[in-house]
Write a protein that holds these residues in place. Structure first.
Motif, PDB file in Angstrom:
ATOM      1  N   ASN A   1      11.198   3.862  -6.619  1.00 39.20           N
ATOM      2  CA  ASN A   1      10.263   4.990  -6.489  1.00 39.20           C
ATOM      3  C   ASN A   1      10.893   6.146  -5.719  1.00 39.20           C
ATOM      4  O   ASN A   1      10.735   7.323  -6.081  1.00 39.20           O
ATOM      5  N   LEU A   2      11.616   5.818  -4.645  1.00 34.23           N
ATOM      6  CA  LEU A   2      12.255   6.868  -3.852  1.00 34.23           C
ATOM      7  C   LEU A   2      13.365   7.531  -4.672  1.00 34.23           C
ATOM      8  O   LEU A   2      13.548   8.760  -4.603  1.00 34.23           O
TER       9      LEU A   2
ATOM     10  N   ALA B   1       7.999   2.940   2.671  1.00 37.23           N
ATOM     11  CA  ALA B   1       8.148   1.679   1.944  1.00 37.23           C
ATOM     12  C   ALA B   1       9.570   1.150   2.055  1.00 37.23           C
ATOM     13  O   ALA B   1       9.790  -0.051   2.280  1.00 37.23           O
ATOM     14  N   VAL B   2      10.549   2.034   1.921  1.00 36.09           N
ATOM     15  CA  VAL B   2      11.954   1.626   2.037  1.00 36.09           C
ATOM     16  C   VAL B   2      12.278   1.230   3.470  1.00 36.09           C
ATOM     17  O   VAL B   2      13.052   0.290   3.713  1.00 36.09           O
ATOM     18  N   GLU B   3      11.658   1.927   4.426  1.00 37.98           N
ATOM     19  CA  GLU B   3      11.869   1.586   5.830  1.00 37.98           C
ATOM     20  C   GLU B   3      11.325   0.187   6.139  1.00 37.98           C
ATOM     21  O   GLU B   3      11.958  -0.595   6.850  1.00 37.98           O
ATOM     22  N   VAL B   4      10.166  -0.121   5.594  1.00 36.25           N
ATOM     23  CA  VAL B   4       9.539  -1.429   5.841  1.00 36.25           C
ATOM     24  C   VAL B   4      10.340  -2.548   5.179  1.00 36.25           C
ATOM     25  O   VAL B   4      10.539  -3.614   5.760  1.00 36.25           O
ATOM     26  N   ASP B   5      10.794  -2.327   3.935  1.00 37.93           N
ATOM     27  CA  ASP B   5      11.575  -3.342   3.233  1.00 37.93           C
ATOM     28  C   ASP B   5      12.656  -2.668   2.399  1.00 37.93           C
ATOM     29  O   ASP B   5      12.423  -2.219   1.282  1.00 37.93           O
ATOM     30  N   GLY B   6      13.839  -2.630   2.989  1.00 33.12           N
ATOM     31  CA  GLY B   6      14.963  -1.980   2.321  1.00 33.12           C
ATOM     32  C   GLY B   6      15.505  -2.753   1.135  1.00 33.12           C
ATOM     33  O   GLY B   6      16.385  -2.258   0.429  1.00 33.12           O
ATOM     34  N   ASN B   7      14.979  -3.956   0.910  1.00 36.22           N
ATOM     35  CA  ASN B   7      15.416  -4.752  -0.226  1.00 36.22           C
ATOM     36  C   ASN B   7      14.357  -4.811  -1.332  1.00 36.22           C
ATOM     37  O   ASN B   7      14.460  -5.644  -2.239  1.00 36.22           O
ATOM     38  N   SER B   8      13.364  -3.962  -1.239  1.00 38.64           N
ATOM     39  CA  SER B   8      12.332  -3.926  -2.269  1.00 38.64           C
ATOM     40  C   SER B   8      12.786  -3.046  -3.433  1.00 38.64           C
ATOM     41  O   SER B   8      13.013  -1.842  -3.260  1.00 38.64           O
TER      42      SER B   8
ATOM     43  N   ALA C   1       0.833  -1.205   0.000  1.00 39.24           N
ATOM     44  CA  ALA C   1       0.000   0.000   0.000  1.00 39.24           C
ATOM     45  C   ALA C   1       0.867   1.254   0.000  1.00 39.24           C
ATOM     46  O   ALA C   1       0.566   2.243  -0.686  1.00 39.24           O
ATOM     47  N   ASN C   2       1.969   1.235   0.771  1.00 37.87           N
ATOM     48  CA  ASN C   2       2.900   2.370   0.760  1.00 37.87           C
ATOM     49  C   ASN C   2       3.531   2.562  -0.618  1.00 37.87           C
ATOM     50  O   ASN C   2       3.637   3.680  -1.118  1.00 37.87           O
ATOM     51  N   ILE C   3       3.946   1.455  -1.241  1.00 35.58           N
ATOM     52  CA  ILE C   3       4.557   1.539  -2.573  1.00 35.58           C
ATOM     53  C   ILE C   3       3.559   2.107  -3.578  1.00 35.58           C
ATOM     54  O   ILE C   3       3.867   3.033  -4.338  1.00 35.58           O
ATOM     55  N   ASN C   4       2.348   1.539  -3.592  1.00 35.81           N
ATOM     56  CA  ASN C   4       1.359   1.959  -4.582  1.00 35.81           C
ATOM     57  C   ASN C   4       0.895   3.395  -4.370  1.00 35.81           C
ATOM     58  O   ASN C   4       0.738   4.153  -5.325  1.00 35.81           O
ATOM     59  N   LEU C   5       0.688   3.765  -3.103  1.00 37.49           N
ATOM     60  CA  LEU C   5       0.223   5.124  -2.831  1.00 37.49           C
ATOM     61  C   LEU C   5       1.323   6.134  -3.163  1.00 37.49           C
ATOM     62  O   LEU C   5       1.060   7.170  -3.804  1.00 37.49           O
ATOM     63  N   GLY C   6       2.548   5.848  -2.737  1.00 33.44           N
ATOM     64  CA  GLY C   6       3.655   6.752  -3.059  1.00 33.44           C
ATOM     65  C   GLY C   6       3.834   6.898  -4.558  1.00 33.44           C
ATOM     66  O   GLY C   6       4.001   8.004  -5.080  1.00 33.44           O
ATOM     67  N   GLY C   7       3.763   5.778  -5.276  1.00 34.63           N
ATOM     68  CA  GLY C   7       3.901   5.828  -6.730  1.00 34.63           C
ATOM     69  C   GLY C   7       2.761   6.561  -7.400  1.00 34.63           C
ATOM     70  O   GLY C   7       2.972   7.318  -8.365  1.00 34.63           O
TER      71      GLY C   7
END
Length: 390
Positions: free
Chosen positions: A365-366, A352-359, A302-308
């Motif tokens: 996106n960042l 999103a990066v905080e939750v999964d730094g390997n995504s 949800a963080n990835i999609n919303l940020g994007g």
């Protein structure tokens, strides 16, 4: 695996014949009746001597001219050998089974008036029980292909038996014979009385998906969701598959119905965000993603999609402004709006990066944000992290 015993003390029915019986057939029937009395109370082994006496008498009866062509003779010969196959734990068991199967075919061919139909039905249950037992033994040895073969043979005698259908399908799944599993499970779908009916429908949908048949996967997911509207797993399967297939317009109402039933289900709000986004209703998509994050702030997707989504909205506004002929003051105001939109995406991009730094998606996106902001140090740092993933 717990075994459902198909045959428990089945009664054998007496039948009349048009010819006078010889002593051997009468003796065989009397001995077999005694065996069944013991069998009916759960101790068939105690009746082994009577069963063998019946077998000896029947071996003579099948050679006697007055009884050798009687359906009743061959029916009892099949019954006796089938019970011997169940009782015997040695290699001789297979021999008894073969005799029972051959005698069954002979009996069926002779029983033109269907006078032995009830006893042949009981025989089918005994033969199916034998195959069921063999299947369970193979299952316990992790020999799933042999287990499937045995359960499938049992269905020759009891077509449509739910236990055999389920076990054969399960063995086929475990031996990765997915087409065979489907053929068994599909038969169970319409049987509401089957205790695992909900799970079967879900498994059928998943098996079709594994086979690359999205159409049938969706078909059975919809059957399950309609049949069991309160089941979250089936509802989720239906939603996910329709989203995968691009059926966003079709599924939005279904998702909203599920949200009304389970408003605190973060996944439903996330799915709604995807559906609205794909249909171009970005305002509702953004609201749905935010609702999912209210429930779980660490929801990665949800963080990835919303940020994007917000980032893309800012890019669209930026490009639209650049392509418009505006006075400088208006242009500057609109560009500032675009950058404000970019900045509103940053908390979700960072989270999103905080939750999964390997995504990869989260990092990419960042990085895109910092490319827009022209922050080379951050761009290099994030690119190094992306490269490290490879």
């Amino acid at each position: 695996m717990k075994v459902k015993f198909i045959l428990l003390g089945a009664m054998v029915f007496a039948t009349s014949v048009a010819f006078s019986q010889t002593g051997n057939l009468r003796k065989a029937k009397a001995s077999y009746d005694k065996f069944n009395e013991v069998k009916s109370i759960g101790n068939p082994a105690l009746g082994a001597s009577d069963l063998n006496a019946a077998k000896e008498a029947l071996e003579k009866a099948i050679e006697h001219e007055k009884t050798m062509e009687l359906a009743e003779t061959w029916t009892y010969y099949a019954l006796v050998n089938a019970d011997l196959a169940l009782l015997d734990s040695t290699e001789a068991s297979a021999g008894y089974m073969q005799k029972a199967v051959e005698a069954r075919e002979k009996a069926i061919s002779l029983d033109t008036e269907k006078e032995n139909e009830q006893n042949l039905s009981i025989l089918n249950s005994i033969l199916a029980q034998y195959e069921l037992n063999n299947g369970v033994k193979a299952w316990d040895s992790q020999d799933f292909e042999s287990a499937y073969s045995a359960f499938d043979k049992g269905l020759n005698y009891l077509p449509g038996d739910t236990t055999l259908l389920y076990y054969s399908g399960l063995a086929a799944v475990n031996s990765q014979q997915y087409d065979k599993a489907l053929s068994k499970y599909v038969e169970l779908v319409p049987i509401d009385s089957f205790s695992n009916n909900k799970q079967i429908i879900l498994d059928v949908s998943r098996l079709y998906l594994m086979q690359g048949d999205t159409t049938n996967a969706i078909k059975y997911a919809e059957v399950g969701a309609s049949k069991y509207p309160e089941d979250n797993e089936l509802a989720t399967q239906n939603i996910e598959l329709n989203l995968m297939a691009g059926n966003q317009d079709k599924i939005i109402n279904t998702i909203n119905e599920q949200v009304a039933k389970d408003p605190n289900n973060k996944n439903l709000h996330y799915y709604l965000g995807i559906a609205y986004s794909e249909t171009g209703d970005l305002e509702k998509a953004e609201a749905s993603y935010k609702k999912a994050l209210e429930i779980d702030p660490n929801y990665l997707e949800a963080n990835i999609n919303l940020g994007g989504l917000i980032l893309n909205r800012g890019i669209d506004h930026f490009n639209k402004t650049n392509n418009a002929s505006l006075p400088q003051s208006e242009y500057d105001a609109e560009i500032k709006k675009a950058y404000d939109i970019f900045d509103s995406a940053l908390p979700y991009l960072e989270k999103a990066v905080e939750v999964d730094g390997n995504s990869y998606l989260a990092l990419a996106n960042l990085k895109k944000y910092y490319e827009i902001k022209e922050d080379q140090a951050k761009i290099d740092e994030l690119q190094a992290r992306i490269d490290a993933l490879q």
